[in-house]
Design an enzyme around this catalytic site. Structure first.
Site, short mmCIF file in Angstrom:
data_model
loop_
_atom_site.label_atom_id
_atom_site.label_comp_id
_atom_site.label_asym_id
_atom_site.label_seq_id
_atom_site.Cartn_x
_atom_site.Cartn_y
_atom_site.Cartn_z
NE ARG A 285 -8.80 6.74 -8.65
CZ ARG A 285 -8.38 5.67 -7.97
NH1 ARG A 285 -9.22 4.68 -7.70
NH2 ARG A 285 -7.12 5.59 -7.55
CE LYS B 273 -1.61 -3.49 -3.20
NZ LYS B 273 -2.27 -2.18 -3.38
CG ASP C 67 -5.16 -4.74 -7.78
OD1 ASP C 67 -4.54 -4.84 -6.70
OD2 ASP C 67 -5.91 -3.79 -8.05
CB SER D 37 0.56 4.22 -3.41
OG SER D 37 -0.80 4.20 -2.99
CE LYS E 84 -11.44 -3.52 -5.69
NZ LYS E 84 -10.62 -2.73 -4.76
N GLY F 206 -9.08 -0.71 1.21
CA GLY F 206 -7.96 0.22 1.30
C GLY F 206 -8.21 1.47 0.49
CD GLN G 270 -5.28 1.94 -2.31
OE1 GLN G 270 -4.55 1.90 -1.32
NE2 GLN G 270 -6.10 0.97 -2.62
NE ARG H 161 -4.29 -3.15 2.59
CZ ARG H 161 -5.06 -3.04 1.51
NH1 ARG H 161 -6.30 -3.49 1.54
NH2 ARG H 161 -4.58 -2.50 0.42
#
Ligand code: S3P
Length: 428
Positions: free
Chosen positions: A19, A339, A312, A159, A14, A86, A161, A114
């Site tokens: 990306r 999450k 995760d 993070s 994922k 997210g 992200q 979030r």
């Protein structure tokens, strides 16, 4: 009881799929992507890119992305819907930041709860004008700007992200953008940047962190991508095979990026019989086969310093822990509360309902394993969280189908083929 048997190639990763689409959209030319994960989250990113003027189409088994450069997005006519994702929201906020366009991002109920200021604070520091709902949430209006300031950023929270959002923005910023992360997080953006021959510097610093230096603006040339298979999705079957007597499986072409397979080390430490066979490198990522055999597991202590690399996998590790002998202590789970659901609550409430001895102390979970389980019909709440639904579907194998999971549709967020693959691996 059913057991896990055979070998299988599961779906694409994922994180790499998001990306791949985004970096391809910011390159010049056509990128062909194979083994892209076709899940709801990835389609959220794809649809937003299309709304920003990027042509994306599927030809046979390859997705073609027609890149438009690092400053090539067009102003969208409508709001950009991130759905439940997210990664889409945070990465795309960074990707549009250095384009002179106005965008409004929205998301579903869970995503709208979030935190987004964790990304937008950095973008504001570069010069973006951003309005958040109640200072922290979607919907968000961002005015992109092709004159952002090149500056130094220190990651306050671990993070991937947020780090990736700044890196994507940095591609079209004139001058030196620096990012320091003190704790390691997944590094797929860095690996894809290297694969795309983007000339940036990365230096390892103490405690496994890193310092990234980008000197923009960049012109990126398109390059075809083959996406490695998702180690976080593999984790469900790995644990399934470990806890189900007489099981023995091999999962093929799994991404072996060290920032993603820390869970295998944990399971090995718990006594799991797991073998990893590296086969090749694709697009900057090592891949290989993972072979797993049923094993008698025992509880261990999992330190908080490793939690960003297990983020995760905690739900499925909790399932392994409740089948292990003795106590498993998981420390430092505060980020797990932010999450798709509050995963501390989702794990604990469901396992308690099944009679497991599980306690929470601040952000730590202690699980006492139980070998003899009482089989009785019981409802499980997924809290609309794909990883919770899949974790309890695995536990359901040794519960001989007595668990009723309330909303399994959410599995489509990350792994639409989960049930199909699970059935392929199960035999009498
Ligand atoms: C992701 C990073 C992780 C992870 C998420 C995907 C990514 O979140 O939980 O599912 O693709 O960058 P963090 O941003 O908390 O590291």
């Amino acid at each position: 009881m059913l057991k896990f048997k055979g070998s299988l190639k599961i779906s694409g990763d994922k994180s790499i799929s998001h990306r791949s689409l985004i970096i391809a959209s910011m390159s010049c030319g056509i990128t062909k992507i194979t083994n892209l994960l076709e899940s709801e989250d990835v389609f959220s990113t794809m649809n937003i890119l299309k709304a920003l003027g990027i042509k994306i189409k599927k030809e046979k088994n390859k997705w073609e992305v027609y890149g438009n450069g690092t400053c090539g997005y067009m102003e969208p006519h409508n709001t950009l819907d991130c759905g439940n994702s997210g990664t889409t929201a945070r990465l795309m906020l960074g990707a549009v930041a250095a384009n002179p366009i106005n965008c409004t991002f929205i998301g579903d109920k869970s995503l709208s709860r979030r935190s987004m200021s964790r990304v937008t604070d950095y973008l504001k520091a570069m010069g973006n004008d951003i309005n958040l709902t109640r200072k922290d949430f979607l919907p968000i209006m961002i005015s992109g700007n092709d004159n952002l300031i090149a500056t130094e950023h220190e990651m306050l929270k671990a993070s991937a992200q947020v780090k990736s959002a700044i890196m994507l923005a940095g591609l079209n910023i004139h001058g030196k953008t620096v990012i320091t992360e003190n704790k390691p997080t997944r590094d797929h953006t860095e690996r894809l940047f290297k694969y795309f021959d983007i000339n940036f510097k990365i230096k390892k610093i103490k405690n496994g962190g890193s310092r990234i230096e980008l000197i923009g603006p960049y012109e990126i040339k398109s390059k075809n991508i083959d996406v490695a298979c998702d180690p976080s999705s593999a984790a469900f079957f790995v644990v399934g095979a470990l806890i189900t007597p007489l099981s023995n499986i091999t999962l093929k072409d799994i991404c072996l990026n060290p920032t993603r397979i820390a869970y295998l080390k944990i399971l090995k430490k718990m006594g799991g019989n797991i073998k990893i066979n590296k086969t090749k490198n694709i697009c900057g990522e090592d891949i290989g086969d993972i072979t797993v055999e049923y094993s008698k597991l025992h509880g261990i202590k999992i330190d908080s310093h490793i939690s960003p690399l297990l983020i995760d996998e905690y739900p499925i590790l909790a399932i392994a822990a409740c089948q292990a002998k003795g106590k498993t202590i998981m420390n430092g789970l505060s980020e797990l509360r932010h999450k798709e659901s509050d995963r501390v609550k989702s794990i604990v409430s469901n396992l308690k309902k099944l009679g497991y001895d599980i306690t929470v102390k601040q952000d730590n979970i202690i699980i006492k394993g139980k070998e003899n389980i009482k089989l009785k019909k019981q409802k499980i709440r997924s809290f609309n969280d794909h990883r919770i639904a899949m974790s309890f579907s695995i536990l359901n194998i040794i519960f001989e189908d007595q668990l009723i999971i309330d909303d399994e549709k959410c599995i489509n967020i990350s792994y639409p083929k989960f049930k199909d693959h699970l059935n392929k691996l199960l035999s009498k």
